[in-house]
Design an enzyme around this catalytic site. Structure first.
Site, PDB file in Angstrom:
ATOM      1  N   LYS A  99       0.831  -1.212   0.000  1.00 26.56           N
ATOM      2  CA  LYS A  99       0.000   0.000   0.000  1.00 26.56           C
ATOM      3  C   LYS A  99       0.867   1.263   0.000  1.00 26.56           C
ATOM      4  CE  LYS A  99      -1.524   1.408   4.067  1.00 26.56           C
ATOM      5  NZ  LYS A  99      -1.302   2.747   4.632  1.00 26.56           N
ATOM      6  N   ASN A 100       1.832   1.319   0.898  1.00 26.32           N
ATOM      7  CA  ASN A 100       2.574   2.571   1.042  1.00 26.32           C
ATOM      8  C   ASN A 100       3.539   2.839  -0.116  1.00 26.32           C
ATOM      9  OD1 ASN A 100       1.114   3.090   3.306  1.00 26.32           O
ATOM     10  ND2 ASN A 100       2.728   2.548   4.773  1.00 26.32           N
ATOM     11  N   CYS A 121      -4.246  12.153  13.272  1.00 24.69           N
ATOM     12  CA  CYS A 121      -5.032  10.943  13.103  1.00 24.69           C
ATOM     13  C   CYS A 121      -5.206  10.327  14.467  1.00 24.69           C
ATOM     14  CB  CYS A 121      -4.371   9.976  12.145  1.00 24.69           C
ATOM     15  SG  CYS A 121      -2.895   9.279  12.803  1.00 24.69           S
ATOM     16  N   ARG A 128       0.165  14.439  13.485  1.00 24.78           N
ATOM     17  CA  ARG A 128       1.094  14.034  12.422  1.00 24.78           C
ATOM     18  C   ARG A 128       1.417  15.276  11.594  1.00 24.78           C
ATOM     19  NH1 ARG A 128      -0.896   8.475   9.832  1.00 24.78           N
ATOM     20  NH2 ARG A 128       1.193   8.517   8.946  1.00 24.78           N
ATOM     21  N   ASP A 134       4.501   0.033  12.318  1.00 20.96           N
ATOM     22  CA  ASP A 134       3.287  -0.539  11.733  1.00 20.96           C
ATOM     23  C   ASP A 134       3.073  -2.013  12.112  1.00 20.96           C
ATOM     24  OD1 ASP A 134       2.716   1.875  10.577  1.00 20.96           O
ATOM     25  OD2 ASP A 134       3.489   1.340   8.597  1.00 20.96           O
ATOM     26  N   ARG A 172      -8.788   0.063   4.624  1.00 18.85           N
ATOM     27  CA  ARG A 172      -7.869   1.044   4.030  1.00 18.85           C
ATOM     28  C   ARG A 172      -6.577   0.390   3.572  1.00 18.85           C
ATOM     29  NH1 ARG A 172      -7.013   6.378   7.440  1.00 18.85           N
ATOM     30  NH2 ARG A 172      -5.578   6.549   5.691  1.00 18.85           N
TER      31      ARG A 172
END
Ligand code: EPU
Length: 417
Positions: A21-22, A116, A121, A305, A397
Site C-alpha cells: 500500500k505505502n 489521526c 502528524r 506498523d 484502508r
C-alpha cells in the site's frame, strides 16, 4: 461495518501477500509528472488506493482499473492544481500531490492533512523541504498555498528519517531539470527504494535510495510503460503473527525477506517456528510465545506498523513483555481494546508493559486505525468466544480481502452491518 469473528479456529494453509500500500501511495502521485500513461501492477485493492485514484481523477488524470490489481494512470489531462478538504482529509498520503503539482503548474493549493487517531502528524518537514527547493508557502484557511518562481539546487537535511518527507521530496526533485538536490538523513524504508526504482526506470537520476543520503539530478522528461509494486511487508508481518498462535501453520507467500528482517528476528526471539525460503516463509505456531522487548525505529529497525500486531501476540506470552514506541508515542489505542479482551497491559507514556495472560476472551471492540484493527482481528482469532470489531473501515484502508484470505485457511470471520 463490523467483523464477527468466531475465535480459536485452527489456521492452516497458504496466504499470498498483496502489493505494498505505502509504495503504491507514493508511486501513484509521482505519476502526475509522467508525460504518458503508465500501467501499475500489483497494486493492492484497498480503500487508500481508491482514495488516491479519486484524488488523481479530481486533478484531471484518467485512472482506469484494468483488473483487480492492475491500474492504468494517464496524467496527460491533469489541469487542476488544487486539492480540496474532502479528498485530502481522508488520507495523509494525499499530501504527496503538493510537490508534483507545484512542479507541473508552478503553484498548488492543497488542504492540510490532519492528525489521526494515533496522535498529531505534522507536515513541517515537508513544508521546510519544499521551501528549500524554492517554493513559497503559506497556510491560510486550512490550505497549504504554494507557488514557485524558480526551483533551485538544495541540500536538505531531514530532522528525522521521515518516510513521507523523503518520498515527497524525491518525487518533487525528480523533474527539476538541471537542478541538483541532496537529501540527507533520509528514510531507508523499502517503499522509498521502490519509488526511486520506479522513477529511475522512468528516466530520473536518483542515486542512494535506501541509504542515508539521496542525490537527485533533475531530468526534463519522465516516462515509463509499466511497473510492478513490491509486496507489502506489513501485510506479510501481520500474517506471520497470525501463524504464530498454537496449532496454526501458514505459508506466507510473495515476501521479500530482507524487508521484514526485524519482524523475523522478533518472532524467532519469541520462540516462533519459522522456515525461511527465497520468497516465502512457513510459520508454525507455539502454545505460548516467549516474552520479548521491542522498540520501534525507522527501517531497518522494528516497524511501528507491526507494533500493534505484536502486542496481541505478546498478550498471551509466557511472562512480561515491553514495547517502546519511538515513532508515534501515542500509538496505543489498540491496547485499551485488547484489555477489554482480558489482556493485561499498562501504558506509561510511550511504553507498554504487557503481562501475558492465559487466554484472551471475546468482546465488542472498536477499531481505531489501520494497524490497531489488524491487532484486534488477530485477537479475535485466538479469543474464546465471538468477537465483534466495530469500524472495520479502517482495516479496509490497507488490507486487501483480509477476511477472505483468513477464511480460506480456516478462520471464521463474517462482515456484518
Ligand atoms: N514528522 C514530523 N513532521 C513531518 C513529518 C513527520 O514531525 O513533517 C514526524 C511524525 O509525526 C512521526 C515521525 O516524524 O513522529 C515519522 O513520520 P513519517 O513521516 O516517517 O511517517 P509518514 O510518512 O507520515 C509513513 C507510513 C505510515 C508509517 C510511517 C512510519 C505512508 C503512507 N504512511 O507515514 O504508515 O507508520 O511512515 O513508518 O507511507 C500505515 O500504513 O498504517 C501507516 C500509518
Amino acid at each position: 461495518m463490523k467483523f464477527k469473528i468466531e475465535g480459536q479456529r485452527v489456521l492452516k494453509g497458504e496466504i499470498h501477500i498483496s502489493g505494498a500500500k505505502n509504495s503504491a501511495l507514493a508511486i501513484m502521485p509521482a505519476c502526475i509528472l509522467l508525460n504518458k500513461p503508465v500501467i501499475l501492477k500489483n497494486v493492492p485493492d484497498v480503500e487508500d488506493i481508491r482514495t488516491m485514484s479519486e484524488l488523481l481523477k479530481y486533478l484531471g488524470a484518467k485512472v482506469h482499473k484494468i483488473s483487480k490489481n492492475v491500474i492504468e494512470i494517464d496524467p496527460r489531462d491533469i489541469n487542476k492544481y488544487q486539492a480540496p478538504y474532502e479528498l485530502i482529509s481522508k488520507m495523509r498520503a494525499s499530501i504527496y500531490v503538493l510537490g508534483p503539482l507545484l512542479v507541473k503548474f508552478g503553484k498548488a493549493i492543497v488542504y492540510m492533512p490532519g492528525g489521526c487517531s494515533f496522535g498529531p502528524r505534522p507536515i513541517d518537514f515537508h513544508i521546510e523541504g519544499l521551501k528549500k527547493l524554492g517554493a513559497n508557502i503559506k497556510i491560510e484557511h486550512g490550505n497549504i498555498i504554494a507557488h514557485v518562481d524558480s526551483f533551485k539546487d538544495a541540500y536538505i537535511q531531514l530532522p528525522f528519517k521521515s518516510v513521507g518527507t523523503t518520498i515527497h521530496l524525491i518525487i518533487t526533485s525528480s523533474l527539476l531539470k538541471g537542478k541538483k538536490v541532496i537529501i540527507s538523513n533520509c528514510a531507508l524504508e523499502p517503499e522509498v527504494v521502490d519509488l526511486a526504482n520506479f522513477l529511475n526506470k522512468a528516466g530520473a537520476k536518483i542515486k542512494g535510495a535506501g541509504f542515508d543520503e539521496i542525490v537527485i539530478e533533475g531530468v526534463d522528461k519522465l516516462e515509463i510503460d509499466e511497473y510492478e509494486i513490491i509486496p507489502d511487508r506489513i501485510e506479510a508481518g501481520t500474517f506471520l503473527v497470525a501463524g504464530s498462535f498454537e496449532n496454526n501453520e501458514i505459508l506466507v507467500k510473495n515476501v521479500i525477506i530482507e524487508h521484514i528482517g526485524p519482524v523475523i528476528d522478533k518472532l524467532l526471539e519469541a520462540g516462533i517456528n519459522l522456515k525461511i525460503y527465497n520468497d516465502s516463509i512457513l510459520v508454525k505456531g507455539v502454545k505460548k510465545p516467549k516474552p520479548i522487548e521491542i522498540q520501534t525505529y525507522p527501517f531497518p529497525g522494528f516497524p511501528t506498523d507491526m507494533q500493534a500486531q505484536f502486542m496481541t501476540l505478546l498478550s498471551i506470552a509466557d511472562g512480561t513483555s515491553i514495547i517502546k514506541e519511538n515513532i508515534y508515542p501515542n500509538r496505543f489505542a489498540h491496547a485499551y481494546e485488547l484489555m477489554r479482551m482480558s489482556a493485561d497491559i499498562k501504558i506509561n507514556d510511550n511504553i507498554a508493559i504487557i503481562r501475558g495472560v492465559e487466554k484472551l476472551t471475546s468482546a465488542i471492540v472498536n477499531a481505531t486505525d489501520l494497524r490497531a484493527s489488524a491487532s484486534l482481528v488477530l485477537a479475535g482469532l485466538i479469543a474464546e468466544g465471538t468477537t465483534i470489531i466495530e469500524n472495520i473501515e479502517h482495516i479496509d484502508r490497507g488490507y486487501e480481502d483480509i477476511e477472505i484470505k483468513l477464511n480460506s485457511i480456516g478462520a471464521s470471520i463474517e462482515r456484518i452491518l
